[in-house]
Design an enzyme around this catalytic site. Structure first.
Site, mmCIF file in Angstrom:
data_model
loop_
_atom_site.group_PDB
_atom_site.id
_atom_site.type_symbol
_atom_site.label_atom_id
_atom_site.label_comp_id
_atom_site.label_asym_id
_atom_site.label_seq_id
_atom_site.Cartn_x
_atom_site.Cartn_y
_atom_site.Cartn_z
ATOM 1 N N ARG A 1 0.812 -1.220 0.000
ATOM 2 C CA ARG A 1 0.000 0.000 0.000
ATOM 3 C C ARG A 1 0.846 1.271 0.000
ATOM 4 O O ARG A 1 0.323 2.362 -0.206
ATOM 5 C CB ARG A 1 -0.966 -0.017 1.197
ATOM 6 C CG ARG A 1 -2.095 -1.022 0.960
ATOM 7 C CD ARG A 1 -2.993 -1.259 2.130
ATOM 8 N NE ARG A 1 -3.939 -2.315 1.778
ATOM 9 C CZ ARG A 1 -5.186 -2.069 1.347
ATOM 10 N NH1 ARG A 1 -5.633 -0.844 1.255
ATOM 11 N NH2 ARG A 1 -5.973 -3.081 1.019
ATOM 12 N N HIS B 1 -0.884 -5.159 -4.465
ATOM 13 C CA HIS B 1 -1.906 -4.140 -4.202
ATOM 14 C C HIS B 1 -2.199 -3.348 -5.475
ATOM 15 O O HIS B 1 -3.348 -3.024 -5.777
ATOM 16 C CB HIS B 1 -1.437 -3.213 -3.083
ATOM 17 C CG HIS B 1 -2.413 -2.136 -2.784
ATOM 18 N ND1 HIS B 1 -3.698 -2.411 -2.388
ATOM 19 C CD2 HIS B 1 -2.321 -0.781 -2.839
ATOM 20 C CE1 HIS B 1 -4.356 -1.266 -2.208
ATOM 21 N NE2 HIS B 1 -3.543 -0.274 -2.473
ATOM 22 N N ASP C 1 -13.427 -0.277 -1.842
ATOM 23 C CA ASP C 1 -12.445 0.771 -2.092
ATOM 24 C C ASP C 1 -12.464 1.081 -3.579
ATOM 25 O O ASP C 1 -12.375 0.168 -4.414
ATOM 26 C CB ASP C 1 -11.059 0.263 -1.648
ATOM 27 C CG ASP C 1 -9.993 1.319 -1.754
ATOM 28 O OD1 ASP C 1 -9.381 1.661 -0.734
ATOM 29 O OD2 ASP C 1 -9.739 1.807 -2.885
ATOM 30 N N LYS D 1 -15.713 5.822 -0.068
ATOM 31 C CA LYS D 1 -15.262 6.290 1.230
ATOM 32 C C LYS D 1 -14.133 7.297 1.051
ATOM 33 O O LYS D 1 -13.507 7.383 -0.001
ATOM 34 C CB LYS D 1 -14.793 5.131 2.093
ATOM 35 C CG LYS D 1 -13.514 4.504 1.603
ATOM 36 C CD LYS D 1 -12.935 3.538 2.602
ATOM 37 C CE LYS D 1 -11.576 3.084 2.100
ATOM 38 N NZ LYS D 1 -11.591 1.733 1.542
ATOM 39 N N ARG E 1 -10.490 8.416 2.569
ATOM 40 C CA ARG E 1 -9.419 8.055 3.490
ATOM 41 C C ARG E 1 -8.834 9.346 4.045
ATOM 42 O O ARG E 1 -8.154 10.085 3.347
ATOM 43 C CB ARG E 1 -8.350 7.220 2.796
ATOM 44 C CG ARG E 1 -7.392 6.504 3.752
ATOM 45 C CD ARG E 1 -6.482 5.516 3.037
ATOM 46 N NE ARG E 1 -7.192 4.327 2.584
ATOM 47 C CZ ARG E 1 -7.411 3.264 3.349
ATOM 48 N NH1 ARG E 1 -6.984 3.241 4.583
ATOM 49 N NH2 ARG E 1 -8.076 2.235 2.878
ATOM 50 N N ASP F 1 -12.221 -7.405 -1.905
ATOM 51 C CA ASP F 1 -11.054 -6.543 -1.689
ATOM 52 C C ASP F 1 -9.808 -7.417 -1.829
ATOM 53 O O ASP F 1 -9.899 -8.645 -1.904
ATOM 54 C CB ASP F 1 -11.115 -5.878 -0.303
ATOM 55 C CG ASP F 1 -10.413 -4.511 -0.293
ATOM 56 O OD1 ASP F 1 -9.623 -4.245 -1.218
ATOM 57 O OD2 ASP F 1 -10.671 -3.731 0.632
ATOM 58 N N THR G 1 -7.314 -4.921 9.820
ATOM 59 C CA THR G 1 -8.089 -4.866 11.062
ATOM 60 C C THR G 1 -9.583 -4.860 10.762
ATOM 61 O O THR G 1 -10.401 -4.900 11.677
ATOM 62 C CB THR G 1 -7.774 -3.583 11.856
ATOM 63 O OG1 THR G 1 -8.090 -2.461 11.032
ATOM 64 C CG2 THR G 1 -6.316 -3.527 12.246
ATOM 65 N N GLY H 1 -11.413 -2.471 9.496
ATOM 66 C CA GLY H 1 -12.101 -1.191 9.641
ATOM 67 C C GLY H 1 -12.967 -0.831 8.438
ATOM 68 O O GLY H 1 -14.165 -0.533 8.582
#
Lengths: 329, 329, 329, 329, 329, 329
Positions: free
Chosen positions: A107, A141, A182, A205, A207, A232, A237, A239
């Site tokens: 990332r 990624h 995303d 969303k 970031r 994804d 985690t 989130g």
């Protein structure tokens, strides 16, 4: 597995598999598929944390593969990978391939603000300077990370692992729609939509500068009364996924299937995710999932193994046969 | 400190000091000496352990120094150092110097058996591929490690920090003798013997295949009824030192002063060492020693600071003035 | 422009601007902003098509900038850029920056199928092997391309050029929505939506194996009775845009404003685009637009100039001042 | 020698041995062991001293070994080695190994004072830039020099050549002790002590700024009434050895056996050494010893040949078999 | 010499001149021109022939020039040059320029037969790997050798030294003609013919496989009753020149002036050349000519000094001023 | 062609031939000679001129040859070559050879004036950075260009193609003389003179600053009443040749045979050349000559094919057999 063609076997010496400490099960499965034994090596950590590697047997001129996912503890595992590569190089290996099912720092792949690193490039440079001739990995990624290497590599897609399972459950899905959590994953989401002959929607969303608090805001596209395949590349985690599921439910989505390639699942991620109203969590073993983590999910967790695919790719790399042909490409 | 010569100030842009998270106090002391403020930077660790760095201000064309000892947690600290270097490079720094008072993996500096790494070379390669133009460090385990770099560096000697203290206590020593706990340190021990106008003796030990169990066997040279300056480059868990002190006492040595540059002091090292019949432990702050560790030793621990020396070397590097001249060399 | 600080002026020698043949007007505007004259150089093409470059004056130790967009004829222009860079290097330039407002081959940035090139990486390698120390460009097709370079660069965003114009027309827009013509541009589209405090929608199209025939299929999100800001990074023959406008109109969008950074506008693109029911075409001059092309659009074409921004960035690069600070970053 | 395994024979093409002009006898012995003929090559020196090399036959794709000790005339021999390597590279050799039994400039391996070179690193760089893929050598002055190379190498130990001879004479030795003439060789001395199940002592000398005048000062350890095995890596003019023998005799040592790997024996070294009260001089042929030099020593000189070992290592390198296994490592 | 411009003086630090042992007089002349003192350095040769260099003062950040012609003893001088360069690099010099008036191995510049080296490329690689940033030299055997370097250089032409002298004697020449002794020098001969507004002729010789026996065969062009300017880039043992003069006389040439840049003059060259019926020998001091050699020629030898030109080029390189402008180029 | 030796066949994998779009016929002839089929690949050009390459089959571990002459359109063809090389590298080819019968930019091989490029070196760097392991070409403008590459190559000479034809017509020539149109080709002209056991003469021309107007001035040597073999390496627009023929006729030469390796023949070259009083134009197909160009010359044009030679060299490169041996070298 077809019998090896002895003529081609000589292109690159014999396959020598080395397991890093981060991927013991996967390494064993690969060795089993190939009918080989993992090569002996010691990996020690001194009291000052410095790692030490010693190979049990010579690898002169042989075709060596180091299997190591760069998961937690990330930096120890990365350094262990690099040291093993250098050790093989200094022992005059014929060819060295870094087999890294999950490549860390993916990332950090671009400068989206001034004065920040592109750590994925740094990792690529480190793997090369250690002495790797090739690399293998799953789902970077961003596909462009392949351009960070000046050595060739096989970047495999977990999609090829997941698709038969998805097709299997597809008949039971109610007017399904593929949703990406995303926008950066939007184009990859399309591949799943095509597989299932269905449409796409997106969680939009923002970031924010607070790195732990991505606020999902809305759904773009139609999810009402539809089963959702929420896709994804990796889940950490959880989130983003918590927000995504919440909003999908607010928009009256039906059953949600969470699909992701890399089960990073750090910190309290397993618990938070398991509490979500998700029907199934479908992933792979690019990163090992501990029994403790698995326990949270119960039988809602489906882990599909990359080992046979990876083993076959290693075999083809050694024999000089096409990998693309495995996917009709 | 003499007033900077403005003409030379332009050779390499302005000094920009960046503190890694491993060396906060040292970094502050260096900044104080130079009358500068540490440059602002964020260092974050994501839940997936990946590190992230962001500089607060531009460093275009400036002469940047990243101060980071590669101590525990070794691999995070090493990676943080590398990421900071790359970030500076990508922000078009004029020159980047890795200031690493203690450089990890120094003991993996040669292949003394087949099929092992030379990790110190790997670390040198990593620092260079990240983008460093120069490096500064203290007391490499072997001087030859300087040859592992193709960039220039300043390898400073803790001896220059310790010597005035040693001369100060010398008059109180009883027929002193310098003893090295490791034959590989024998030549460096001679420097201490010359300083104190005294002789040398050696602990002769065998490093067995069991990495934690080096069995010291005897003393070569005369230590009876003499005060001993027991010198080494670094002390880790103290295993060698425990054996050394034991044997010295068996050979009727008097007071023992333990002198070492790098206080690694890992695991239960502080406790084990503090229990020894040693009069003083004399070391430097190339590695920070926590208050908890210090507590074991009480006032028997003497920590001499490298910060002024390092600051002066940074200043001279920036101004294009001789470092060797500081030591009359 | 503030008066140059003489002290900083010495960091990198004097600014020397060289115009490639592809960007004459832009080069002149940059020179004007900086109060400089373009450096004299001959660029000849021999009958065998080979190019030849000769500089009129020495550039020893100076800070050189070669301004050249890699537009049609793409390969001549690319080679001319490389030759100019090498010529500067061989003449002992102090620093060489490739200023390439539009960098060719950006869409060949990953292997999305087996056995294809990553030509953007090749181009980065070529620019570096020719001798460039830095580069400047606008809006890479993917931000990750910055990681293809091992030299630092300034990747500027046309958004900073366009935003004041967009804010100016914003009050006249009717319930506007930002639409991207390509899912890969989805995240960049969000920046425009944030600027205008409005929402996002996407044209979802399938890029088939026939490279000239991308079939747009539907709109994801709400465009009905809304003015549309249709954004993309570059527009070439306009094929995608024709499909996008058609579908937007089918979905009852109101006025359409087409916004893009790089006006490639090749082949019959200008004509096809000009025939669309688009209210304004808003772009920049990273690529020069010939009067013939402009004629198709009449006053519906708004070209905003990058020259002042680029000139200021060159000045700051030379003086060692922050570029990020220009954008409050 | 076991019969070559044809399958492995193909890993690296056929072995092609090239003799540099510095090691003709050794080259012949290696060729004999392998049942091969040395490859034809011309080495000419023009009146302007420039060297010229021409290979008699093509080496395309073959596994080439250039055997050349970098002894006097050192720089001609080094350059000849480099030219032969480049010639092989330009003729498209499959793999090139520099076989350099004695590698010059080993003692310039660190900066023990400011503003001096690390010439051993320079030599390593030169061998690599000429085109060598691997190297083989005996007993580097410091093991760390292996880390100066970024190509793999086989660093063999003369100890393996000498040990059977030492074990043979051991029963006749009177309470032997191993003594090193240089503290830097202390750890290597221990290997001999272990072989002979005996102790260690050291000559402690000071190397002053006058490069030809190292003053030995004392013996550390016990040598009285003991036969001494005086070991070092190389013997040059014998200055250190003269002092060592003198002091050993002052300390009432009995018979002295001088053991060293590299017989440099320059200037009046042979004469000075031969005049010493030494019982035997035990060495190898990493460097050829002329009949004139041998004459000084008479039958007190024992030269053990490295040729079979080196030939076997070449064979194993070509076949991809372990070298470490030869020494049970 | 104009007064240095202080502003430009800072581009590259101060000029630091280092004399190699091969060019002491030239180095002094350059230092005199620049009003500088040669920097102190020790160059030692150990009994084992290994060279050692030590700089007296720090060169951090300074602009260093190593002046060393690679003449006899060629390989010692070349190695000394390389070691000095590396020493400067390790001492963090700001920029290092190898000033090599005569670059050895120029005639090994291409593969005109299979399986031979291109040693001039190897030498270029060695100079670069040692750490040189730039180089300066005179009259490469082929201009293309400049392309062997990837660092920039100033390749000066002795012609600029010789031309004023030639113009001075021109009025006294009888219908002069320029003759080249080697067809490879034909194009360079034209420059002399243009200077003197006269014609060209060539000695056509065959270079046989016997390297010392080039048989000149005939003269192409008209030399009868004309004064001859016989030009070449370097003269070694004079073999070609002896044949050339003989044939010119057979073709009834009048007075012969032998003009060459590099006076290699090895072996019995001075004697053989001095015995020829040549009126003047006109050359430069790119290579020092010993008094013994000069004695053979008496006052027929004219040596023109390159020192002022070289000093001025060093000054301009340091100040960032044009060198080409010195020659109206 | 002898039957391939299966053992050697394994040195480098199987031969894989790829035809660039610039050399289709030659590629086919090479494939025919080797009994192989050209490997499938797509080469597309997008509307924005960017090229795209896709290989039909995997080349893992195989020995790949890309056949592409860098003729008009020069820069597209060069870029296509580079992209194909990179594509092969990224697909893990075992070895990649750039087969470039005519290498562009050969005349930009040195800096004969200040501030100009050495573009041939740049081209060599580009081929290497793209990933080529070796190259093959014909008659570099200067042999030294081989030294611009750090990879090995086979530089073949068209002379070996032309010589049997020249020997065939030799008996019909009247007192022939070899004439070169450029002094830089003088030494290569000698090879033709030796073949035909005859003499040499030269056209002496001045290349002025006006690049299209080289004024030939005179003939050096004797051509009166002799048949002339007028040789050069390449013929472009024919300007030099028009002047050469004119002057030869003024000097009463008889029949003129124009011999050249590379038929660039750009612009109106074919027409201008065909109008000259030349008996035959003898050349090769390193560059394809279109039927339109051929038509100007009628049967006076003799094109000798390089395909069999090139195919045999490819075969020998793959099998590890000598190329030099084909020419008794």
């Amino acid at each position: 597995m077809t019998k090896p063609n002895m003529q081609h076997d000589l292109l690159y010496g014999k396959i020598k598999l080395f397991a890093g400490t981060a991927s013991p099960e996967l390494s064993n499965e690969i060795a089993d598929y190939l009918g080989l034994t993992l090569c002996g090596r010691d990996v020690l950590q001194y009291p000052n944390e410095n790692l030490f590697v010693r190979l049990h047997n010579s690898v002169r001129g042989q075709d060596c593969y180091v299997i190591q996912s760069t998961t937690a503890p990330v930096h120890e595992n990365l350094m262990e990978l690099l040291i093993m590569i250098q050790t093989l190089k200094l022992d005059s290996a014929g060819r060295i391939t870094a087999v890294v099912p999950y490549l860390c720092y993916g990332r950090s792949d671009k400068k989206d603000q001034p004065r920040v690193p592109i750590t994925a490039r740094l990792v690529a440079d480190m793997i090369q300077v250690a002495g790797a001739d090739r690399y293998m990995t799953f789902d970077l990624h961003a596909g462009q990370i392949q351009g960070f290497f000046s050595i060739p590599g096989d970047v495999l897609r977990g999609f090829h692992i997941l698709k038969s399972y998805l097709l299997e459950i597809a008949p039971n899905l109610h007017n399904p729609v593929v949703v990406t959590a995303d926008l950066g994953f939007a184009k990859k989401g399309r591949v799943y939509a095509q597989l299932l002959h269905t449409g796409l929607a997106f969680i939009e969303k923002m970031r924010t500068s607070d790195i732990n608090n991505p606020v999902s805001m809305t759904v773009i596209g139609d999810v009402k009364d539809r089963d959702v395949i929420l896709v994804d590349d990796e889940v950490n985690t959880g989130g983003s996924m918590v927000h995504a599921v919440e909003i999908l439910k607010q928009h009256h989505a039906r059953d949600i299937y969470m699909v992701f390639i890399h089960p990073v699942l750090s910190q309290d991620g397993p618990q938070r995710l398991a509490e979500l109203p998700v029907k199934q969590y479908i992933t792979t073993n690019t990163i090992p999932i501990s029994p403790e983590k698995r326990a949270f999910f119960g039988d809602r967790l489906v882990v599909l193994s990359i080992s046979n695919l990876l083993a076959e790719v290693i075999l083809r790399a050694n024999r000089g046969r096409s990998v693309g042909a495995m996917f009709n490409e």
